[in-house]
Design an enzyme around this catalytic site. Structure first.
Site, short mmCIF file in Angstrom:
data_model
loop_
_atom_site.label_atom_id
_atom_site.label_comp_id
_atom_site.label_asym_id
_atom_site.label_seq_id
_atom_site.Cartn_x
_atom_site.Cartn_y
_atom_site.Cartn_z
N ALA A 69 0.85 -1.22 0.04
CA ALA A 69 0.07 0.01 -0.03
C ALA A 69 0.84 1.21 0.00
O ALA A 69 0.53 2.13 -0.73
CB ALA A 69 -1.14 -0.04 1.28
N SER B 70 20.70 6.34 4.31
CA SER B 70 21.06 7.84 4.15
C SER B 70 22.14 8.01 3.14
O SER B 70 22.37 9.08 2.35
CB SER B 70 21.48 8.52 5.30
OG SER B 70 22.63 7.78 5.83
N ARG B 71 23.12 6.95 2.62
CA ARG B 71 24.05 7.08 1.44
C ARG B 71 23.56 7.15 0.40
O ARG B 71 24.30 7.44 -0.67
CB ARG B 71 24.91 6.00 2.18
CG ARG B 71 25.94 6.22 3.15
CD ARG B 71 26.93 5.08 3.39
NE ARG B 71 26.12 3.93 4.07
CZ ARG B 71 26.47 2.71 3.68
NH1 ARG B 71 27.30 2.19 2.73
NH2 ARG B 71 25.71 1.47 4.25
N GLY B 72 22.35 6.68 0.04
CA GLY B 72 21.70 6.50 -1.21
C GLY B 72 21.58 5.38 -1.64
O GLY B 72 20.99 4.16 -1.08
N ALA C 6 8.56 3.18 5.87
CA ALA C 6 8.19 3.67 4.40
C ALA C 6 9.13 4.28 3.54
O ALA C 6 8.93 4.72 2.19
CB ALA C 6 6.70 4.33 4.51
N ALA C 7 10.29 4.66 3.96
CA ALA C 7 11.31 5.27 3.13
C ALA C 7 11.61 4.32 1.94
O ALA C 7 11.79 4.75 0.77
CB ALA C 7 12.74 5.51 4.07
N GLY C 8 11.95 3.15 2.38
CA GLY C 8 12.02 2.06 1.28
C GLY C 8 10.97 1.94 0.28
O GLY C 8 10.97 1.83 -1.07
N ASP C 9 9.77 2.05 0.71
CA ASP C 9 8.55 1.94 -0.15
C ASP C 9 8.32 3.31 -0.81
O ASP C 9 7.86 2.97 -2.07
CB ASP C 9 7.30 1.94 0.84
CG ASP C 9 7.44 0.44 1.75
OD1 ASP C 9 8.04 -0.47 1.18
OD2 ASP C 9 6.70 0.57 2.63
N ALA D 232 10.52 11.59 2.83
CA ALA D 232 9.88 10.75 3.69
C ALA D 232 10.36 10.53 5.07
O ALA D 232 9.68 10.41 6.00
CB ALA D 232 9.57 9.35 3.02
O1 RIB Z 1 7.77 -0.78 5.14
C1 RIB Z 1 7.24 -0.09 5.97
C2 RIB Z 1 6.16 -1.02 6.30
O2 RIB Z 1 6.40 -2.37 6.82
C3 RIB Z 1 4.94 -0.64 7.40
O3 RIB Z 1 4.07 0.44 6.81
C4 RIB Z 1 4.45 -2.00 8.00
O4 RIB Z 1 3.00 -2.13 7.58
C5 RIB Z 1 5.40 -3.14 7.42
O5 RIB Z 1 4.69 -3.62 6.54
#
Ligand code: RIB
Length: 301
Positions: free
Chosen positions: A42, A226-228, A252-255, A285
């Site tokens: 999501a 943080s290094r990219g 959620a930074a990776g997302d 983020a």
């Molecule tokens: O990547 C972050 C997410 O990992 C969170 O929102 C949590 O729900 C887990 O799935």
């Protein structure tokens, strides 16, 4: 117009903040408690919807519970412009749940109860074949059953989509799945889980990337916080530097990175430029609390 399809999880995130993360056996009092909309799938779908230009179509394929949380999430995704054809509320199940601890420097630890996400089986995927067949770009992670992830990648790829696998959370997979992946985006921990190589500098990132290429993906992007990110593709090999910010919450930074990356590539940016775009989105983020709440809009970049 491009069609971007994301398959994956949706979770109700229960978040507590601490000065430092509790050690095993330790009880700490949290400074606060928040309920957030999260889940890797999501979050990535929201990142795509907020960052893409008008005219593109974002579809999210997921299973939710038949509960009030699901209703709230659907409303919020609708407001972000995500199409709902792929969203199913499953009777008798609860929406996935994540318990998240955030430390003072933004680091986190997360436990997930999959709930309805676990019911996205290969049989359930069947009814979404049209969406997969229409995808120009397809992105998936690993909070839904891995057999479904493999089947979806194969199907999207066979129909001509460009496929991205964000292998998070770290999971051991059979080698066949990688044949259907064009771009793989592990973080350092996930890269180590797949390759056995501890990624701690540019040299070890290059070795891990070489091993990941051998599995199938043409492009390897190892995110380095943080290094990219370490990018290995036909046009470029090396670190694409991140943006220096003071992190508040890295959830959620990776997302955000993955959603932004797919948006940038769908707009025909060169791979290195797309990684830069994704680094910038992820940097914003981490300066904000929450999962979907922290994901920036296009105009903010
Ligand atoms: O990547 C972050 C997410 O990992 C969170 O929102 C949590 O729900 C887990 O799935």
């Amino acid at each position: 117009m491009s069609r971007l399809v994301i398959l994956g999880s949706a979770n109700a995130d229960h978040v507590m903040s601490f000065e430092y993360l509790p050690a095993p056996g330790q009880t700490l009092m949290s400074k606060d408690y928040r309920f957030e909309h999260g889940g890797k799938g999501a979050n990535q779908a929201v990142a795509c919807a907020r960052l893409c230009q008008a005219g593109n179509r974002i579809d999210f394929i997921c299973h939710l519970g038949a509960d009030g949380i699901a209703d709230q999430m659907c409303q919020s995704w609708h407001d972000d412009g995500i199409h709902s054809d792929g969203i199913t509320k499953v009777n008798g199940l609860s929406t996935g749940t994540a318990m998240i601890f955030v430390g003072a420097n933004g680091e986190n630890s997360i436990g997930v109860s999959l709930g309805a996400n676990a019911s996205m089986t290969t049989e359930a995927l069947e009814k979404h074949q049209t969406l997969l067949a229409q995808a120009d770009w397809f992105l998936v992670q690993l909070e839904t059953p891995t057999t479904t992830v493999a089947q979806a990648l194969k199907s999207a790829k066979k129909h001509g989509a460009n496929t991205l696998l964000n292998p998070a959370p770290a999971t051991v997979l059979g080698t066949e799945i990688y044949r259907w992946v064009d771009i793989i985006t592990p973080n350092e921990t996930e890269a180590e889980a797949i390759t056995g190589i501890e990624v701690c500098d540019e040299n070890t990132a290059r070795l891990a990337a070489q091993m990941l290429h051998q599995l199938g993906p043409e492009t390897v992007i190892i995110t380095l916080g943080s290094r990219g990110a370490y990018l290995s593709c036909s046009e470029f090999e090396g670190v694409v530097a991140g943006v220096d910010v003071k992190p508040v919450d890295t959830v959620a930074a990776g997302d955000t990175f993955n959603g932004a990356l797919m948006v940038a590539l769908s707009e025909n940016l060169a791979m290195r430029d797309a990684v830069e775009f994704a680094n910038r989105a992820a940097a914003i983020a981490v300066t904000r609390p929450g999962a979907q709440r922290s994901i920036p809009y296009r105009h903010e970049l």
